[in-house]
Write an enzyme that holds these catalytic residues in place. Structure first.
Site, short mmCIF file in Angstrom:
data_model
loop_
_atom_site.label_atom_id
_atom_site.label_comp_id
_atom_site.label_asym_id
_atom_site.label_seq_id
_atom_site.Cartn_x
_atom_site.Cartn_y
_atom_site.Cartn_z
N GLY A 70 -2.38 87.39 47.15
CA GLY A 70 -3.74 87.68 46.72
C GLY A 70 -4.59 86.43 46.71
N GLY A 127 0.59 90.16 47.41
CA GLY A 127 -0.36 91.14 47.92
C GLY A 127 -0.09 91.58 49.35
N GLU A 150 5.57 85.99 42.12
CA GLU A 150 4.53 85.85 41.09
C GLU A 150 4.98 85.15 39.82
OE1 GLU A 150 5.22 88.63 42.75
OE2 GLU A 150 3.38 89.32 43.70
N ASP A 158 3.33 92.77 41.12
CA ASP A 158 2.40 93.89 40.95
C ASP A 158 2.28 94.63 42.30
OD1 ASP A 158 1.03 91.77 42.16
OD2 ASP A 158 -0.87 92.24 41.19
#
Ligand code: QUE
Length: 387
Positions: A70, A127, A150, A158
């Protein structure tokens, strides 16, 4: 403004079109910005209803990465300027806007009514895995490296990882989420994050064969093309790293409580297996709060649907930004690059109240930004599998 997504369509010989999307920010390893997300989402929605479009092709520009994750630098800026409000439309809502739009896009790909082919060459992390996981045809190459790293930046896996990590063999998903371990293409096939291994130098030939295919049956057409190229790439498969260690991983993650589970993996830092030692060291250096959140999140979402999981993830991601280690982790790893994060806690000393606070939804039942996500019945989704 440039959005860093190349959008095009490729005309097939038999009069159909393949929609093509190229993440085009190679200097940042195609890290997924909000502008890119907001360019892709409406395009996928338009193509879903465009009878000329028979499939979507998604790849990254350059030869290093499909997508490294991300836009954590933008998230860092938002956190330090106080934009961690829970309303995505409010002026202090950047973090909520970023994550809610990203998870909506991930959900769109999972339930997309037409085949989505992801060319997952090079680095595919965070991501990037979110974009890839739900696609119907996920290709990896001999130089693919997939990970959910992460914990290193004070976040947690996520982008639907609470859903797909819980569906990996044994407890390998929990292990991968806690340790950010990099998977090669053979490992990715083993854990179910990829469907085909194809040599990266075949990219142009695959697209050309897709252009010439008989598209009356799109899934069969794609399967035939990818199968042939995968068959001719078999000798390129990297040595599997995860599968031969699955029994060891399952033993290592078999603990009565989260603290002993985490301590048990960290204790493998001095293992004479370098793959395992590296995993243990990544967990040891990662955010202690994130470690506890990962164990808790995977346990509580085990039986949830993808849409439910993504709604829960939005709560937890906002908490990591507003009260967790995310800003400090991004600062230490990607901004100042001192690789010396000052985490809020030490391993073994995370108060239960700090964990619980991260799972409290800031929304009422009917104002959750992702309340509109509805899981498409499995039998309506295109899949590489034939029935
Ligand atoms: C964990 C992450 C990310 C990460 C490293 C982690 C992530 C991400 C990037 C990244 C890498 C290179 C870039 C860039 C971003 O690194 O999400 O812009 O040039 O995007 O340990 O989650």
């Amino acid at each position: 403004m440039t959005t860093n997504v190349q959008i095009d369509r490729l005309a097939t010989d038999d009069g159909h079109h393949i929609g093509t999307l190229i993440l085009d920010a190679p200097k940042s390893l195609n890290a997924l910005s909000l502008a890119m997300i907001d360019a892709i989402q409406p395009q996928l929605e338009a193509w879903a209803n465009d009878p000329e479009i028979v499939a979507v092709w998604l790849e990254g520009a350059g030869d290093k990465a499909f997508c490294a994750g991300g836009d954590v630098v933008a998230l860092h800026r938002a956190i330090v300027t106080g934009a961690t409000g829970h309303d995505p439309e409010a002026s202090d809502g950047f973090v909520a806007r970023y994550f809610s739009h990203e998870y909506r896009l991930d959900h769109t790909i999972h339930g997309y009514p037409k085949p989505v082919i992801v060319w997952g060459d090079g680095i595919v992390m965070g991501g990037g895995i979110g974009l890839m996981a739900g696609a119907s045809h996920r290709v990896v190459t001999p130089r693919s490296q997939l990970a959910m790293p992460e914990i290193t930046i004070g976040l947690y896996p996520d982008v639907g990882a609470s859903w797909f990590l819980n569906r990996m063999p044994g407890r390998s998903g929990l292990f991968l989420g806690l340790t950010g371990t990099r998977l090669n293409a053979s490992d990715a096939l083993f854990v179910g994050l990829a469907d085909r291994l194809i040599g990266e130098n075949r990219r142009d030939a695959v697209l050309e064969d897709l252009r010439q295919a008989d598209w009356r049956e799109p899934i069969a057409a794609i399967n035939r093309v990818l199968r042939a190229h995968a068959r001719d790439s078999q000798m390129l498969a990297p040595e599997p790293q995860l599968a031969p260690r699955l029994t060891r991983i399952d033993a290592l993650t078999d603990a009565d409580d989260a603290e002993s589970l985490i301590a048990g993996i960290i204790a493998a830092s001095d293992s004479d297996d370098p793959w395992l030692a590296r995993a243990a060291k990544t967990l040891a250096a990662g955010s202690p709060l994130s470690a506890r959140l990962i164990v808790r999140q995977l346990a509580r979402t085990r039986r949830l649907s993808l849409a439910e999981v993504l709604r829960e993830e939005l709560t937890l991601s906002l908490a990591c930004a507003a009260r967790g280690d995310l800003a400090e982790g991004v600062r230490a790893l990607l901004i100042d690059k001192d690789r010396n994060p000052g985490w809020r806690h030490r391993h073994g000393e995370v108060p239960e109240a700090d964990i619980q606070a991260c799972f409290v939804s800031p929304w009422g039942g009917d104002d959750h930004p992702l309340r509109g996500l509805v899981d498409r019945p499995a039998e309506e989704k295109p899949t590489h599998a034939t029935g």
